[in-house]
Scaffold this motif. Structure first.
Motif, mmCIF file in Angstrom:
data_model
loop_
_atom_site.group_PDB
_atom_site.id
_atom_site.type_symbol
_atom_site.label_atom_id
_atom_site.label_comp_id
_atom_site.label_asym_id
_atom_site.label_seq_id
_atom_site.Cartn_x
_atom_site.Cartn_y
_atom_site.Cartn_z
ATOM 1 N N UNK A 2 36.361 -78.359 28.396
ATOM 2 C CA UNK A 2 37.241 -78.318 28.819
ATOM 3 C C UNK A 2 38.082 -78.461 27.709
ATOM 4 N N UNK A 3 39.306 -77.843 26.710
ATOM 5 C CA UNK A 3 40.032 -78.049 25.641
ATOM 6 C C UNK A 3 39.905 -77.436 24.756
ATOM 7 N N UNK A 4 38.449 -76.791 24.966
ATOM 8 C CA UNK A 4 37.855 -75.599 23.391
ATOM 9 C C UNK A 4 38.880 -74.500 22.738
ATOM 10 N N UNK A 5 39.842 -73.862 22.278
ATOM 11 C CA UNK A 5 40.459 -74.055 21.205
ATOM 12 C C UNK A 5 40.258 -72.295 21.833
ATOM 13 N N UNK A 6 40.873 -71.698 21.370
ATOM 14 C CA UNK A 6 40.991 -70.296 21.910
ATOM 15 C C UNK A 6 41.442 -69.260 20.487
ATOM 16 N N UNK A 7 40.327 -67.974 19.907
ATOM 17 C CA UNK A 7 40.484 -67.474 19.054
ATOM 18 C C UNK A 7 39.952 -66.633 19.168
ATOM 19 N N UNK A 8 39.958 -65.113 18.008
ATOM 20 C CA UNK A 8 39.644 -63.826 17.895
ATOM 21 C C UNK A 8 38.365 -64.023 17.115
ATOM 22 N N UNK B 83 57.214 -71.394 22.726
ATOM 23 C CA UNK B 83 56.420 -70.378 21.640
ATOM 24 C C UNK B 83 55.602 -71.189 20.569
ATOM 25 N N UNK B 84 54.904 -70.764 20.282
ATOM 26 C CA UNK B 84 53.136 -71.437 19.620
ATOM 27 C C UNK B 84 52.533 -72.467 20.127
ATOM 28 N N UNK B 85 52.528 -72.728 21.203
ATOM 29 C CA UNK B 85 51.981 -73.873 22.177
ATOM 30 C C UNK B 85 50.825 -72.392 22.470
ATOM 31 N N UNK B 86 49.195 -73.983 21.873
ATOM 32 C CA UNK B 86 47.722 -73.190 21.864
ATOM 33 C C UNK B 86 47.303 -72.817 23.240
ATOM 34 N N UNK B 87 46.200 -72.130 23.134
ATOM 35 C CA UNK B 87 45.929 -71.710 24.064
ATOM 36 C C UNK B 87 44.506 -72.206 24.204
ATOM 37 N N UNK B 88 43.561 -72.418 25.172
ATOM 38 C CA UNK B 88 42.501 -73.175 25.148
ATOM 39 C C UNK B 88 41.345 -72.422 26.722
ATOM 40 N N UNK B 89 40.613 -72.891 26.442
ATOM 41 C CA UNK B 89 39.851 -73.070 27.645
ATOM 42 C C UNK B 89 40.086 -74.645 28.398
ATOM 43 N N UNK C 43 40.219 -78.654 11.372
ATOM 44 C CA UNK C 43 40.549 -80.460 11.378
ATOM 45 C C UNK C 43 40.017 -81.056 12.546
ATOM 46 N N UNK C 44 39.647 -79.908 14.027
ATOM 47 C CA UNK C 44 39.154 -80.318 14.868
ATOM 48 C C UNK C 44 37.827 -80.055 14.900
ATOM 49 N N UNK C 45 37.318 -79.701 14.329
ATOM 50 C CA UNK C 45 35.149 -79.423 14.156
ATOM 51 C C UNK C 45 34.800 -80.301 12.825
ATOM 52 N N UNK C 46 33.862 -80.238 13.544
ATOM 53 C CA UNK C 46 32.479 -81.229 13.286
ATOM 54 C C UNK C 46 32.261 -79.886 11.543
ATOM 55 N N UNK C 47 31.708 -80.644 10.648
ATOM 56 C CA UNK C 47 31.413 -79.981 9.559
ATOM 57 C C UNK C 47 29.900 -79.492 9.581
ATOM 58 N N UNK C 48 29.607 -79.344 11.041
ATOM 59 C CA UNK C 48 28.001 -78.670 12.021
ATOM 60 C C UNK C 48 28.552 -77.409 12.302
ATOM 61 N N UNK C 49 29.906 -77.410 12.849
ATOM 62 C CA UNK C 49 30.553 -76.720 13.107
ATOM 63 C C UNK C 49 30.665 -75.356 12.741
ATOM 64 N N UNK C 50 31.130 -75.810 11.592
ATOM 65 C CA UNK C 50 31.474 -75.748 10.632
ATOM 66 C C UNK C 50 31.249 -74.113 9.842
ATOM 67 N N UNK C 51 29.734 -74.989 9.762
ATOM 68 C CA UNK C 51 28.512 -74.347 9.148
ATOM 69 C C UNK C 51 27.963 -73.240 9.487
ATOM 70 N N UNK C 52 27.695 -73.584 11.022
ATOM 71 C CA UNK C 52 27.565 -72.217 12.194
ATOM 72 C C UNK C 52 28.465 -71.278 12.162
ATOM 73 N N UNK C 53 29.350 -71.604 11.990
ATOM 74 C CA UNK C 53 30.160 -70.986 12.121
ATOM 75 C C UNK C 53 30.370 -69.639 10.995
ATOM 76 N N UNK C 54 30.757 -70.314 9.327
ATOM 77 C CA UNK C 54 30.855 -69.352 8.502
ATOM 78 C C UNK C 54 29.503 -69.258 8.207
ATOM 79 N N UNK C 55 28.110 -69.402 9.033
ATOM 80 C CA UNK C 55 26.821 -68.779 8.722
ATOM 81 C C UNK C 55 26.766 -67.334 9.761
#
Length: 729
Positions: free
Chosen positions: A508-514, A555-561, A11-23
């Motif tokens: 700033x605030x970009x989420x961290x994932x694996x 517990x469960x708090x978001x990790x970001x940069x 929900x926090x991504x644009x469709x463009x970023x989702x498409x980039x990540x999908x590719x």
């Protein structure tokens, strides 16, 4: 395939970023097998490796009568071909016509023996048969009668199912089977003809938590019995294991191998395949994703042994494994930590790779010697940019080196000043039994103990790779020092997923994932030790720090940069667990850096969670190679620049090579000097033009300097900064 690629917080991504990540996801997966690996609904897979080709023999769920068995083949683990029906109960047996499942195939005597479960028409019970063929695909000729029935099992089990045949090093073959109703496992010995039983009585050797589907492998003298537990028709189904020093037990319970996660269910009825000659294992199993056993599909993942010989729990992946054609070199074990401190022990002895008399002199001889725990027998093993490794002696700081960079067999191995050339570069390959082969770069010469001696003081040389024990070494991690200022990759335990900033953003605030390891800066972190003993992790090429949002202790708090502001939200305790993995604990809390639901999927979110000791909170920290020269830090404003440290020296204390990182707070001429304790100039390191916010690294070989405390002075446009350098030898 697309449904197997969940994204963190879309929900926090644009469709463009989702498409980039999908590719990007599809590109990463295209280089692997993907999961599932076989077409259609298949179950109970056994994978075997015959003559350079992999074969999977499953139960074909799509055949409702259970009368036909298919086989699949691949030459690289990533592209699988259905070879059609290789055995048909209705046409090729006289005693059974349906309910065929769970085949097991063994090569011996120039033949291939096909063991299978089927319904015995005469006794109205499950039984086990055997058929013989000249190729892995048959045609197979049935033995004409059941090999095993309840009566031939002394009625230990009424469900005579799930055969698995293991041939030990002494040539004795064993067949393991049974389970489900009554959940008992039986073993019997086979004659050398592989189609008849010895006179030995059947034995009940059921391990703890056993249900069905036994599978046995032998590694480094230890027998690993893996088996299914739970109900085969729901998500309680899982794989567990036990070990023994004998192929018939008694068993010591080991724990879980693979179990359901939040996305995939009912993993079980598996097999384990070793790539010949390597400490490289694959587990093939069935699972389903819609909570119904009627859609079981076959998946493949790596299976890894921990340093203590235990099995590391497998995280089910959507991406599978990389291509592995016949003849491939053995890979580096995922347990090897770049930057870790290791003891190298010659196979089958207590003799360690040792610098003679603990010398710190360049050219000192390297030998094997009785393990005495000194720094002369400890080596920092670090990955280099060319994919090879450098080994630095802890006592001297010198590198493991082939004299004269020779490629000749018998050339002496020594220690020498770290100079970065190929004489000091080694390819590490994980061989059978958990041992390593070290190959001198660009040659076929292996690190070798002369005459395979077990004597203290025997010389270490290089010699032509001949595969014997003189060229096998056990690497045991003894410490995992963190190099302050070093660039690290953090890999989630049991997967190839790295701690990653979404889309390599510097915001700033970009989420961290694996995300799947792709080698780019989104997965690189500068780890810096702070004055309070905690660590700051800075995203490579930005000034954004790994941070818990709002400095939450929940517990469960978001990790970001987030922008480096020096508060506790950006401070982490790094705790080495002694097995090559670490946990990262948020300062002021007992909450760990954690992967949501311990999933291995690319894009899974990372948060903090209560320290519970599981693999979701375990990370391998690998020190990564960096090119010397300039690195631009993307500072946002003058205040942030002034808050940056203009001069960093690491490591300190140092034994040999010292790194000086200068980050000017303004543009202009700079000078960098080293002074002794009386303030006298002992080395002018540089006169250079510094650019505001641009970090430049300068190197010094301090191995020939006297031990002691030195002052490093940086003069930038009239502003002077000082720091200390400590040298120890």
């Amino acid at each position: 395939m697309l449904t197997a690629l969940p994204f963190a917080r879309p929900a926090r991504r644009s469709w463009t970023s989702v498409l980039v990540l999908l590719l990007l996801s599809l590109r990463a997966l295209a280089q692997t097998s993907g999961n599932p690996i076989l077409a259609g609904y298949q179950a109970d897979p056994e994978m075997d490796y015959f003559n350079g080709t992999y074969y999977i023999y499953p139960t074909t769920d799509g055949n409702s009568s259970g009368g036909q068995f298919h086989a699949f083949s691949s030459t690289d683990l990533t592209n699988w071909t259905d070879r059609g029906v290789v055995f048909d109960l209705g046409r090729q047996t006289t005693w059974a016509t349906y309910n065929g499942w769970a085949p097991s195939v063994v090569a011996r005597n120039g033949k291939y023996y096909y063991y299978y479960t089927a319904h015995n028409n005469a006794t109205n019970t499950p039984s086990i048969g055997v058929a013989v063929g000249n190729t892995p695909l048959g045609p197979f000729t049935d033995n004409g009668q059941p090999l095993l029935t309840p009566a031939l099992s002394n009625n230990i089990t009424q469900d005579v199912i799930d055969p698995m045949v293991f041939v030990d090093d002494d040539g004795q073959a064993y067949i393991y089977y049974g389970g489900s109703s009554g959940a008992r496992m039986v073993v019997r010995k086979l004659n050398a003809d592989m189609v008849s039983l010895t006179s030995d009585e059947p034995r009940d050797i059921t391990p703890q938590n056993y249900t069905e589907a036994p599978y046995l492998v032998k590694r480094n003298g230890r027998y690993y019995l893996t088996y299914s537990n739970g109900r085969w028709f729901d998500d309680s189904y899982n794989v567990q294991y036990a070990t023994s020093t004998s192929p018939t037990g008694p068993w010591t319970y080991g724990g879980s191998v693979v179990s359901s996660d939040a996305n995939r269910f009912g993993p079980g009825h598996h097999s384990i395949t070793q790539f010949p000659g390597c400490d490289d294992y694959y587990i093939v199993y069935h699972r389903y994703q819609d909570r119904t056993y009627k859609t079981r599909q076959v998946a493949i993942d790596h299976l890894t042994f921990n340093a203590d010989g235990s099995i590391q729990k497998v995280n089910m992946t959507p991406y599978g494994v990389a291509p592995r054609p016949a003849g491939s070199a053995c890979p580096v074990s995922p347990m090897l930590v770049s930057g870790g401190l290791y003891k190298l022990t010659h196979k089958d002895t207590d003799q360690c790779l040792d610098v003679d008399n603990g010398s710190t002199a360049p050219g000192a001889n390297v030998q094997q010697f009785t393990d005495n725990g000194t720094n002369a027998q400890r080596w920092t093993v670090t990955l280099q940019a060319d994919g090879h490794y450098k080994l630095l002696n802890k006592n001297s700081g010198h590198a493991l080196d082939v004299a004269g960079a020779s490629a000749a067999p018998g050339t002496n191995v020594q220690q020498w000043t770290d100079n970065g050339n190929d004489a000091q570069r080694w390819q590490l390959q994980a061989m059978s039994g958990g041992f390593y082969k070290l190959l001198h770069k660009g040659t076929d010469q292996a690190l070798d103990v002369a005459s395979n001696s077990v004597s203290p003081g025997a010389n270490v040389q290089q010699y032509t790779d001949n595969g014997n024990d003189a060229q096998r070494w056990q690497l045991t991690i003894t410490d995992q020092p963190i190099v302050s200022g070093g660039v690290y990759r953090l890999t989630h335990k049991g997967t190839t997923q790295c701690l990653d900033v979404d889309n390599n953003s510097s915001a700033p605030g970009t989420l961290v994932h694996q995300y799947t390891d792709n080698g780019n800066d989104a997965q690189r972190w500068v780890i810096t030790r702070m004055a309070d003993g905690y660590y700051k992790l800075t995203h490579r090429n930005t000034n954004q720090c790994l941070e818990v949002a709002s400095n939450s202790t929940s517990p469960g708090a978001t990790v970001q940069q987030y922008t480096d502001n020096g508060n506790d939200a950006q401070r982490w305790q790094i705790v080495s667990l002694g097995d090559g993995y670490c946990k990262l604990v948020h300062k002021g809390a007992t909450l760990c850096l954690d992967v949501d639901n311990n999933l291995s999927d690319p894009g899974t979110g990372v948060h903090q969670w209560t320290d519970n000791g599981n693999d979701a909170q375990r990370w391998r920290l690998d020190l990564m190679p960096q090119n010397a020269g300039n690195t631009t830090l993307k500072a946002k404003n003058a205040a942030e620049l002034l808050a940056a440290t203009p001069l960093t020296v690491y490591p300190t204390p140092a034994t040999s090579q010292v790194h000086f990182v200068v980050t000017p707070t303004q543009t202009g001429t700079l000078t960098l000097d080293v002074l002794d304790t009386q303030g006298r100039l002992v080395r002018h390191l540089a006169t250079d033009r510094g650019v505001q916010g641009q970090a430049t690294e300068y190197l010094l070989d301090g191995s020939t300097w006297a031990a002691g405390v030195y002052t490093v002075r940086l003069n930038m446009a009239g502003q002077v900064s000082h720091t200390k350098l400590v040298l120890v030898h």
